[in-house]
Design an enzyme around this catalytic site. Structure first.
Site, PDB file in Angstrom:
ATOM      1  CG  ASN A   1      -2.098   0.954   1.051  1.00 40.37           C
ATOM      2  OD1 ASN A   1      -1.935   2.042   0.520  1.00 40.37           O
ATOM      3  ND2 ASN A   1      -3.273   0.569   1.498  1.00 40.37           N
ATOM      4  CG  ASP A   2       1.272   3.042   3.647  1.00 43.57           C
ATOM      5  OD1 ASP A   2       0.258   3.686   3.312  1.00 43.57           O
ATOM      6  OD2 ASP A   2       1.334   2.326   4.660  1.00 43.57           O
ATOM      7  CB  VAL A   3       6.125   0.621  -0.359  1.00 43.21           C
ATOM      8  CG1 VAL A   3       6.517   0.545   1.102  1.00 43.21           C
ATOM      9  CG2 VAL A   3       5.392  -0.631  -0.789  1.00 43.21           C
TER      10      VAL A   3
END
Length: 485
Positions: free
Chosen positions: A409-411
């Protein structure tokens, strides 16, 4: 046996060499397993040699403690799931810091007793090889030993309490972030108070009250420093506390005159420090921000994300990748939760048999600890030459036909490059959005561990394959086999 001290020091030297060589082999996935074994034999040799130190006391209690610790580690190591490995690492790292702090506490209590400030203290200590003097007082600590003992105790206590908070956060027992107004100032005041107490201890002002206050302040600072840290920053936190524990052990090794502790602690501290710098760089954070910042704090109102998430069937996604020339697979923590690494490798092998060029892209802080995704892929048998780091794979995304994101998700969030108000703004990411097509396997429409909406999921070239990671990849495998039938 005049030769015994020389033999013990020789064993410590060999153990130190095994530590260093083991760490060197751990730098490559191909040799990491052997490196762990080498370092383990080094630790075993150091522990056995320690039992033969002259005037060692309480061997029975030490053996009992070792047996209990080995049994607990063996049981937990075999039963803990791969998804829970980060919190186990945090917990074990905290135990190391706590052990270093306990050594410092014993030495400070003995030092205070030597000054006549404490009395109800045992006349023997299993920690100092030269034992106690004939008059029942501990051997005098030099100013350097005293200063290093206090510093090691401070760092070890901070690592202990901070690692316990990290464990609780990763285990889901505690909110991911806890902040309040003026928190940074409070943390700095706690650190300053702990340092002042330590300076007083190191300048012959030791007393029971001051020792208790010193450790209470150090433990509280470790708690307060970790409470505001968000889940997305846990890889940085784990590597930071790993460095803390190594430094604490090394400092206490100087106090005890134990060469194995000095070298092992320095190796762990140096490796942890370098890893922390790499993790901080991957998160676009300075070390000062890691230590005193409120991780994940947004600087303003985030950009609104336009569009809608567009679902895709497993059969259609399989067709897209079956007839692609290049496919890049991006694993994330969701893959670990679903235990989908074996299915993913089965799917990748089917694509490779069709002539598709497949690679796996790893972000430095993907998962919950450094190297988490590398361990999962190695467990599934993915060849190392198919695994690419972020810096190597990013230039290849524009030429990639399909990027398959599984549980990340965040990466892969483009807001890290486009939204200055985003908590992850400036963090280097995998440029998945530059691929011609993106397929994201995700359990639902919720946000990631950092609680941030992902603009990639709403992009025109992205399709969402909803479902459990292992089940979704299983459907891809089945669909691909039907195409080949």
């Amino acid at each position: 046996m005049a030769w015994l001290p020389t033999l013990i020091k020789a064993c410590y030297f060999v153990a130190a060499l095994l530590f260093i060589l083991g760490l060197k082999r751990m730098s490559s996935p191909r040799t990491a397993r052997g490196g762990i074994v080498w370092a383990g034999f080094g630790m075993l040799l150091a522990v056995l040699a320690t039992f033969f130190l002259p005037d060692m006391h309480n061997r029975g209690l030490i053996i009992a403690a070792v047996l209990i610790g080995v049994a607990a580690a063996w049981w937990s190591g075999r039963r803990v799931a791969m998804t829970a490995m980060p919190q186990m690492v945090a917990l074990y790292n905290g135990m190391g810091g706590g052990a270093a702090a306990a050594i410092g506490a014993v030495e400070l209590i003995g030092y205070a007793r030597g000054l006549g400030l404490l009395h109800a203290v045992p006349d023997t200590s299993p920690l100092r090889p030269e034992a106690w003097a004939v008059n029942g007082l501990p051997p005098a600590l030099s100013p350097t030993e005293l200063a290093l003992g206090v510093l090691g105790a401070l760092i070890g206590a901070v690592s202990f309490s901070g690692s316990l908070v990290a464990f609780a956060k990763l285990q889901g027992w505690m909110d991911k972030r806890f902040v309040f107004p003026g928190q940074r100032t409070v943390n700095l005041l706690l650190l300053a108070a702990a340092v002042v107490a330590g300076v007083l201890l190191a300048t012959s002002h030791a007393s029971a009250a001051l020792i208790v206050a010193f450790f209470a302040l150090a433990l509280l600072f470790g708690l307060m420093m970790t409470l505001p840290i968000g889940g997305a920053d846990m890889p940085v936190v784990i590597s930071l506390y790993n460095a803390f524990t190594g430094l604490a052990v090394s400092f206490e090794g100087f106090v005890l005159g134990n060469e194995a502790m000095i070298i092992a602690g320095m190796v762990v501290g140096a490796a942890g420090t370098l890893l922390t710098q790499l993790m901080a760089k991957a998160m676009n954070r300075s070390i000062g921000n890691v230590l005193f910042g409120s991780f994940g704090a947004a600087g303003g109102e985030a950009q609104a994300i336009e569009g809608a998430q567009k679902p895709v069937d497993a059969s259609d996604a399989a067709v897209m990748m079956a007839y692609a020339e290049r496919v890049v697979i991006v694993p994330g923590y969701g893959l670990a939760v679903a235990q989908a690494q074996h299915k993913v490798w089965e799917f990748a092998q089917l694509l490779i048999k069709r002539g598709v060029k497949v690679k796996f892209a790893i972000h430095p802080v993907a998962g919950r600890m450094p190297g988490h995704m590398n361990v999962l892929l190695a467990e599934a048998g993915v060849p190392y030459d198919l695994i690419a780091d972020m810096d190597d794979i990013n230039p290849e995304f524009p030429a990639t036909d399909v990027a398959l994101v599984i549980g990340a998700n965040d990466v892969v969030n483009p807001l890290a490059k486009t939204d200055p108000a985003s908590p992850i703004y400036g963090m280097p990411i995998l440029d998945v959005s530059a691929a011609k097509h993106v397929i994201v396997i995700k359990r639902g429409k919720g946000t990631g561990f950092a609680g941030i909406e992902n603009a990639l999921f709403y992009a025109d070239n992205t399709r969402m394959l909803y479902g459990d990671g292992q089940a979704a990849v299983g459907e891809l495998v089945a669909s691909l086999k039907e195409i080949d039938a």
